[in-house]
Write a protein that holds these residues in place. Sequence first.
Motif, PDB file in Angstrom:
ATOM      1  N   ASN A  76       0.858  -1.301  -0.119  1.00 47.70           N
ATOM      2  CA  ASN A  76      -0.020  -0.135  -0.035  1.00 47.70           C
ATOM      3  C   ASN A  76       0.810   1.076   0.006  1.00 47.70           C
ATOM      4  N   ILE A  77       1.895   1.202  -0.492  1.00 51.39           N
ATOM      5  CA  ILE A  77       2.921   2.479  -0.654  1.00 51.39           C
ATOM      6  C   ILE A  77       3.042   2.655  -2.113  1.00 51.39           C
ATOM      7  N   ARG A 118      -8.074  12.561   0.720  1.00 47.20           N
ATOM      8  CA  ARG A 118      -6.842  12.745   1.447  1.00 47.20           C
ATOM      9  C   ARG A 118      -6.917  12.432   2.976  1.00 47.20           C
ATOM     10  N   GLY A 119      -6.457  11.289   3.315  1.00 53.56           N
ATOM     11  CA  GLY A 119      -6.610  10.752   4.696  1.00 53.56           C
ATOM     12  C   GLY A 119      -7.897  10.221   4.716  1.00 53.56           C
ATOM     13  N   GLU A 120      -8.588  10.501   5.969  1.00 49.97           N
ATOM     14  CA  GLU A 120     -10.072   9.866   5.980  1.00 49.97           C
ATOM     15  C   GLU A 120     -11.025  10.728   5.021  1.00 49.97           C
ATOM     16  N   GLY A 157       1.555  11.522   1.337  1.00 50.38           N
ATOM     17  CA  GLY A 157       0.897  11.450   2.596  1.00 50.38           C
ATOM     18  C   GLY A 157      -0.049  10.406   2.451  1.00 50.38           C
ATOM     19  N   GLN A 158      -1.084  10.121   3.420  1.00 55.58           N
ATOM     20  CA  GLN A 158      -2.052   9.115   3.403  1.00 55.58           C
ATOM     21  C   GLN A 158      -3.228   9.611   2.604  1.00 55.58           C
ATOM     22  N   TYR A 159      -3.788   8.458   1.936  1.00 56.54           N
ATOM     23  CA  TYR A 159      -4.929   8.492   1.050  1.00 56.54           C
ATOM     24  C   TYR A 159      -5.878   7.556   1.172  1.00 56.54           C
ATOM     25  N   SER A 160      -7.147   7.661   0.961  1.00 61.47           N
ATOM     26  CA  SER A 160      -8.290   6.454   0.881  1.00 61.47           C
ATOM     27  C   SER A 160      -9.103   6.627  -0.334  1.00 61.47           C
ATOM     28  N   GLN A 178      -6.877   2.054   2.387  1.00 63.35           N
ATOM     29  CA  GLN A 178      -5.840   3.254   2.579  1.00 63.35           C
ATOM     30  C   GLN A 178      -4.225   2.979   1.657  1.00 63.35           C
ATOM     31  N   PHE A 179      -3.876   4.111   1.287  1.00 65.72           N
ATOM     32  CA  PHE A 179      -2.388   3.906   0.847  1.00 65.72           C
ATOM     33  C   PHE A 179      -1.615   5.257   0.781  1.00 65.72           C
ATOM     34  N   GLU A 180      -0.359   5.067   0.921  1.00 63.40           N
ATOM     35  CA  GLU A 180       0.397   6.196   0.927  1.00 63.40           C
ATOM     36  C   GLU A 180       1.041   6.482  -0.445  1.00 63.40           C
TER      37      GLU A 180
END
Length: 307
Positions: A28-29, A54-56, A102-105, A119-121
């Motif tokens: 997940n990167i 972006r994020g949650e 950053g983190q994504y969903s 979720q992935f970065e």
Amino acid sequence: MKVHHTLICFFFLSALQDGNAEVIFNNNISFGVVGGNLTAGFSFPAGTWKMLCRGECKGGNILINTTDEKHQSHRYSTEYTIVQYAPTLSVSITQLIMSDAGQYSCGVGESPSSVSYRQFEVVVAEALLDGNDPAQLKHFNKETGSSLTVGCSFNPSGGQKFFCRGECGEDEVLLQTDDEDASKDRYRIGFRGTSEETYGGGGIVYVTITQLTESDSGQYRCSLNPSSGQASFRLFEINVTDGVSLPVGLTVAVIIIIIIIIVLSSLAVLIICIKRKSNRGLRTRGNSEGTNMEDVPLRELYSRFYT
């Protein structure tokens, strides 16, 4: 044929920097380079609603919320297709910038309340290095407190990954791992294999330093040591300053502005003086014989008394 829905996601990287390179990921990167385009694909159960966040996925974090099969919003886009008999949501970011890291969903569901998410970065590098020509050694100028991520392209596709300061001597190894991602203190290293078709099974090692200090200035290398054959490495140099001193270009610009201000101020004062002198001369010539002696030029006074 029975359709299997897996939780394992796969990723693609296109247009790393100057071309169209594809990278396939197994976790997940997702890795990309500034200015490039990144596409990540996820297997989902069938659904109507598609989301990218972006994020949650809540409030202002929602980048895309659509029922369209294909949708674009600014630099972000989603496309819902069938890949190997399984519904797949592909999400893309174009013209990557450092703040995209950053983190994504992303998610798919029959209704907004039933969306299932993955979720992935996203890791974004400032440059992709593919050679060791000393004349073309890549330099990075950074300020204290900032971070740096660099990607290193190699033909070998596996083996130990090294991130070193200097020449990877005994006390110069910052990180060493056989895994695809590892971190320690302010350092991080990761590996992403590239497609056989595009790179012949090569790979990309990315390295990161966070919270840079002036003492971090120096030469670094990322290295890939395959199980057989000679190790490969890429070199780069970092110059870290405290951010107080201005860049050379900006300093020159400030000096030029100051000089222009001084010249314009001097011209303004000169024009005022010339104007006052001119007005004074006109008043003197227009006065009668009874004019105050203070308003008569010295030469005219001399002429009156001695001729």
